[in-house]
Motif scaffolding. Structure first.
Motif, PDB file in Angstrom:
ATOM      1  N   PHE A 138       0.843  -1.205   0.000  1.00 21.10           N
ATOM      2  CA  PHE A 138       0.000   0.000   0.000  1.00 21.10           C
ATOM      3  C   PHE A 138       0.872   1.247   0.000  1.00 21.10           C
ATOM      4  CE2 PHE A 138      -2.929  -3.027   2.069  1.00 21.10           C
ATOM      5  CZ  PHE A 138      -4.112  -2.755   1.403  1.00 21.10           C
ATOM      6  N   LEU A 139       0.484   2.245  -0.779  1.00 25.75           N
ATOM      7  CA  LEU A 139       1.045   3.596  -0.650  1.00 25.75           C
ATOM      8  C   LEU A 139      -0.059   4.560  -1.080  1.00 25.75           C
ATOM      9  CD1 LEU A 139       3.134   5.794  -0.216  1.00 25.75           C
ATOM     10  CD2 LEU A 139       4.120   5.258  -2.444  1.00 25.75           C
ATOM     11  N   PHE A 140      -0.603   5.284  -0.136  1.00 23.32           N
ATOM     12  CA  PHE A 140      -1.719   6.185  -0.436  1.00 23.32           C
ATOM     13  C   PHE A 140      -1.541   7.503   0.289  1.00 23.32           C
ATOM     14  CE2 PHE A 140      -3.265   2.139  -1.778  1.00 23.32           C
ATOM     15  CZ  PHE A 140      -3.994   2.447  -2.915  1.00 23.32           C
ATOM     16  N   VAL A 141      -1.804   8.581  -0.455  1.00 27.13           N
ATOM     17  CA  VAL A 141      -1.635   9.935   0.069  1.00 27.13           C
ATOM     18  C   VAL A 141      -2.983  10.651  -0.082  1.00 27.13           C
ATOM     19  CG1 VAL A 141      -0.387  12.120  -0.225  1.00 27.13           C
ATOM     20  CG2 VAL A 141       0.786   9.946  -0.673  1.00 27.13           C
ATOM     21  N   ARG A 142      -3.417  11.354   0.950  1.00 28.32           N
ATOM     22  CA  ARG A 142      -4.664  12.117   0.858  1.00 28.32           C
ATOM     23  C   ARG A 142      -4.592  13.092  -0.318  1.00 28.32           C
ATOM     24  NH1 ARG A 142      -8.568  11.829   4.461  1.00 28.32           N
ATOM     25  NH2 ARG A 142      -8.107  11.081   6.549  1.00 28.32           N
ATOM     26  N   PRO A 143      -5.684  13.298  -1.037  1.00 24.82           N
ATOM     27  CA  PRO A 143      -5.648  14.144  -2.234  1.00 24.82           C
ATOM     28  C   PRO A 143      -4.993  15.514  -1.995  1.00 24.82           C
ATOM     29  CG  PRO A 143      -7.783  13.075  -2.055  1.00 24.82           C
ATOM     30  CD  PRO A 143      -7.021  12.702  -0.812  1.00 24.82           C
ATOM     31  N   GLU A 144      -5.310  16.156  -0.863  1.00 24.77           N
ATOM     32  CA  GLU A 144      -4.796  17.516  -0.631  1.00 24.77           C
ATOM     33  C   GLU A 144      -3.291  17.528  -0.354  1.00 24.77           C
ATOM     34  OE1 GLU A 144      -7.053  15.884   1.075  1.00 24.77           O
ATOM     35  OE2 GLU A 144      -6.729  15.995   3.242  1.00 24.77           O
ATOM     36  N   ALA A 145      -2.697  16.351  -0.100  1.00 16.73           N
ATOM     37  CA  ALA A 145      -1.254  16.303   0.201  1.00 16.73           C
ATOM     38  C   ALA A 145      -0.456  15.670  -0.948  1.00 16.73           C
ATOM     39  CB  ALA A 145      -1.023  15.517   1.494  1.00 16.73           C
ATOM     40  N   GLN A 146      -1.130  15.382  -2.072  1.00 18.66           N
ATOM     41  CA  GLN A 146      -0.433  14.708  -3.178  1.00 18.66           C
ATOM     42  C   GLN A 146       0.447  15.666  -3.967  1.00 18.66           C
ATOM     43  OE1 GLN A 146      -3.458  12.675  -5.516  1.00 18.66           O
ATOM     44  NE2 GLN A 146      -4.035  11.368  -3.791  1.00 18.66           N
ATOM     45  N   ALA A 147       1.345  15.083  -4.773  1.00 21.75           N
ATOM     46  CA  ALA A 147       2.222  15.821  -5.698  1.00 21.75           C
ATOM     47  C   ALA A 147       3.146  16.792  -4.983  1.00 21.75           C
ATOM     48  CB  ALA A 147       1.379  16.560  -6.759  1.00 21.75           C
ATOM     49  N   ALA A 148       3.493  16.472  -3.750  1.00 22.07           N
ATOM     50  CA  ALA A 148       4.426  17.325  -2.999  1.00 22.07           C
ATOM     51  C   ALA A 148       5.589  16.510  -2.440  1.00 22.07           C
ATOM     52  CB  ALA A 148       3.680  18.032  -1.864  1.00 22.07           C
ATOM     53  N   GLY A 149       5.779  15.319  -2.949  1.00 18.26           N
ATOM     54  CA  GLY A 149       6.952  14.528  -2.551  1.00 18.26           C
ATOM     55  C   GLY A 149       6.717  13.554  -1.415  1.00 18.26           C
ATOM     56  N   LEU A 150       5.498  13.538  -0.856  1.00 18.49           N
ATOM     57  CA  LEU A 150       5.260  12.684   0.316  1.00 18.49           C
ATOM     58  C   LEU A 150       5.266  11.192  -0.057  1.00 18.49           C
ATOM     59  CD1 LEU A 150       4.725  12.651   3.295  1.00 18.49           C
ATOM     60  CD2 LEU A 150       2.314  13.142   2.847  1.00 18.49           C
ATOM     61  N   GLY A 151       4.652  10.859  -1.212  1.00 19.61           N
ATOM     62  CA  GLY A 151       4.638   9.459  -1.648  1.00 19.61           C
ATOM     63  C   GLY A 151       6.050   8.927  -1.820  1.00 19.61           C
ATOM     64  N   ARG A 152       6.923   9.714  -2.437  1.00 19.67           N
ATOM     65  CA  ARG A 152       8.320   9.300  -2.650  1.00 19.67           C
ATOM     66  C   ARG A 152       9.023   9.086  -1.302  1.00 19.67           C
ATOM     67  NH1 ARG A 152      11.501   9.714  -6.927  1.00 19.67           N
ATOM     68  NH2 ARG A 152      10.310  11.308  -8.040  1.00 19.67           N
ATOM     69  N   ARG A 153       8.775   9.960  -0.368  1.00 19.94           N
ATOM     70  CA  ARG A 153       9.463   9.849   0.932  1.00 19.94           C
ATOM     71  C   ARG A 153       9.011   8.616   1.694  1.00 19.94           C
ATOM     72  NH1 ARG A 153       8.752  15.693   3.348  1.00 19.94           N
ATOM     73  NH2 ARG A 153      10.182  14.930   4.937  1.00 19.94           N
ATOM     74  N   LEU A 154       7.716   8.303   1.617  1.00 22.27           N
ATOM     75  CA  LEU A 154       7.245   7.076   2.278  1.00 22.27           C
ATOM     76  C   LEU A 154       7.820   5.842   1.577  1.00 22.27           C
ATOM     77  CD1 LEU A 154       3.545   7.974   3.088  1.00 22.27           C
ATOM     78  CD2 LEU A 154       5.212   7.110   4.721  1.00 22.27           C
ATOM     79  N   LEU A 155       7.891   5.909   0.249  1.00 24.58           N
ATOM     80  CA  LEU A 155       8.464   4.794  -0.509  1.00 24.58           C
ATOM     81  C   LEU A 155       9.918   4.551  -0.093  1.00 24.58           C
ATOM     82  CD1 LEU A 155       8.323   2.760  -2.912  1.00 24.58           C
ATOM     83  CD2 LEU A 155       9.043   4.641  -4.400  1.00 24.58           C
ATOM     84  N   LEU A 156      10.695   5.627  -0.018  1.00 24.21           N
ATOM     85  CA  LEU A 156      12.111   5.495   0.371  1.00 24.21           C
ATOM     86  C   LEU A 156      12.240   4.959   1.793  1.00 24.21           C
ATOM     87  CD1 LEU A 156      13.624   8.718  -1.212  1.00 24.21           C
ATOM     88  CD2 LEU A 156      14.099   6.353  -1.844  1.00 24.21           C
ATOM     89  N   ARG A 157      11.355   5.401   2.655  1.00 25.82           N
ATOM     90  CA  ARG A 157      11.373   4.955   4.042  1.00 25.82           C
ATOM     91  C   ARG A 157      11.132   3.438   4.107  1.00 25.82           C
ATOM     92  NH1 ARG A 157      10.850   7.665   9.087  1.00 25.82           N
ATOM     93  NH2 ARG A 157      11.537   9.585   8.110  1.00 25.82           N
ATOM     94  N   CYS A 158      10.155   2.963   3.323  1.00 30.25           N
ATOM     95  CA  CYS A 158       9.880   1.512   3.300  1.00 30.25           C
ATOM     96  C   CYS A 158      11.042   0.762   2.656  1.00 30.25           C
ATOM     97  CB  CYS A 158       8.602   1.218   2.537  1.00 30.25           C
ATOM     98  SG  CYS A 158       7.133   1.724   3.409  1.00 30.25           S
ATOM     99  N   LEU A 159      11.619   1.344   1.604  1.00 27.19           N
ATOM    100  CA  LEU A 159      12.745   0.684   0.943  1.00 27.19           C
ATOM    101  C   LEU A 159      13.919   0.544   1.898  1.00 27.19           C
ATOM    102  CD1 LEU A 159      12.747   2.273  -2.612  1.00 27.19           C
ATOM    103  CD2 LEU A 159      12.746  -0.158  -2.102  1.00 27.19           C
ATOM    104  N   ALA A 160      14.112   1.529   2.705  1.00 25.97           N
ATOM    105  CA  ALA A 160      15.241   1.491   3.635  1.00 25.97           C
ATOM    106  C   ALA A 160      14.936   0.628   4.850  1.00 25.97           C
ATOM    107  CB  ALA A 160      15.578   2.903   4.075  1.00 25.97           C
TER     108      ALA A 160
END
Ligand SMILES: CC(C)(COP(=O)(O)OP(=O)(O)OC[C@H]1O[C@@H](n2cnc3c(N)ncnc32)[C@H](O)[C@@H]1OP(=O)(O)O)[C@@H](O)C(=O)NCCC(=O)NCCS
Length: 342
Positions: free
Chosen positions: A110-132
């Motif tokens: 799962f990777l989901f970001v609330r609409p109002e918080a999208q396209a600001a880099g949050l999805g990428r940061r959560l992805l990197l956090r899980c990858l690490a």
């Protein structure tokens, strides 16, 4: 583990990170499951609306049980991001991500970001956090261990997630089609007389039988899925899915499959693709759901897909795409359980 305010990592596009609030990251707890489902529903509803696609909310009990299974013992790969400075009064959940490890597989469930918080880099940061995997240097490069492969499923209509993951080598490889309906009576072949179908409970009743079952499933998983996953089999059985082992004349494991009372089939694993239509027919015959049957079929599983179409099932919604850094699962012979847990 302490919550950890995230620093802004550089973004490949050079676009600035979130400007208003610095999100606060912490491991997902079982008490966060309802909030995660809220975020999931909000993101999916907005996406469906934007694409003029139909949308219905998640089935909370089913998704809740699945999330509980995925986060169990997995805090390092299950993160929630909140707005604010970490003080309870200022918090507001923005996004969540859950990844799992199974043998050599790292899988983003799962990777989901609330609409109002999208396209600001949050999805990428959560992805990197899980990858690490929860290690403190979240900007550390993605795993280079050649044995580890990275995978996830995306909606084919969603270029954002597809593009985000592809940038890390997790590229689209196989379409996964959802098929629904009820097979026309007699449209799928019977099992050959040389094949015995036994519900897991009957194979595994005695201790020796349990060993036979586990060995047969582990061998099929190793050879066709690419890794073993005893905890997932326990989850599917505990969750009420009926598992069936198919054996040949020398009691060798040829296939296994699951069907839920809701009518959902999968996962299904067949050593010989020619057996797939009969295994599907056998599984359909084991439950009488209130509504339609549902099964996720990879495009590569040609025998299963064509026989289901001819039996009257129909494609529903847009396909998902199985994305991976390398191919390790034999999708000609494997029909997954779903998109968050293959
Ligand atoms: C998909 C989602 C998780 C991404 O999170 P996000 O915080 O919005 O995304 P980010 O801002 O971190 O990164 C988006 C990246 O997508 C990529 N991207 C966006 N549009 C793209 C396109 N058309 N083609 C290729 N890549 C694209 C870019 O690399 C971009 O990063 P960049 O701006 O640094 O270059 C989020 O938008 C979301 O929840 N969407 C709705 C639900 C959903 O679709 N979930 C995934 C289901 S498969």
């Amino acid at each position: 583990m302490q919550p950890d305010p995230g620093a802004d990592e550089p973004r490949p596009s050079g676009r600035p990170g979130p400007s208003t609030t610095v999100p606060w990251f912490r491991p997902i707890e079982p008490t966060d499951i309802d909030v995660c489902i809220d975020i999931f529903d909000a993101a999916q509803q907005e996406l469906a609306g934007r694409l003029s696609q139909p949308w219905s909310p998640a089935d909370r009990p089913i998704m809740g049980r699945l999330l509980a299974h995925l986060i169990e013992g997995n805090r390092a790969c299950a993160w929630i991001a909140e707005a604010g400075d970490g003080a309870p009064a200022s918090r507001g959940p923005l996004a969540f991500a859950v990844a799992i490890r199974r043998g050599s597989l790292w899988f983003l469930s799962f990777l989901f970001v609330r609409p109002e918080a999208q396209a600001a880099g949050l999805g990428r940061r959560l992805l990197l956090r899980c990858l690490a995997e929860g290690q403190k240097a979240i900007d550390r490069p993605i795993p280079t261990d050649a044995e580890v492969f990275l995978a996830t499923c995306v909606d084919a209509l969603q270029p954002v997630s597809t593009g985000l993951y592809a940038g890390y080598g997790i590229v689209p490889r196989t379409p996964l089609l959802t098929m629904v309906g009820r097979p026309v009576a007699g449209s799928l072949p019977q099992l050959p007389s040389s094949v015995t179908a036994t519900p897991f409970e009957e194979v595994g009743g005695a201790e020796a039988g349990h060993d036979v079952l586990v060995r047969a499933i582990e061998r099929l998983d190793r050879q066709l899925v690419g890794y073993e996953r005893p905890t997932d089999h326990r989850f599917w059985r505990r969750d009420g899915r009926i598992g069936v082992l198919y054996r040949g004349p020398k009691a060798e494991g040829l296939a296994y499959g699951y069907v839920a009372r809701s009518g959902r089939l999968g996962p299904i694993c067949v050593r010989d693709t020619a057996l797939a239509p009969a295994v599907l027919g056998d599984l359909f015959g084991r439950v009488e759901p209130a509504g339609a049957y549902q099964v996720v079929v990879p495009g590569a599983a040609e025998r299963a897909l064509v026989s289901l179409l001819h039996a009257g099932l129909r494609f529903e919604g847009s396909p998902a795409l199985y994305c991976a850094s390398r191919s390790a699962t034999d999708f000609e012979r494997y029909l997954p359980a779903g998109f968050a847990l293959l």
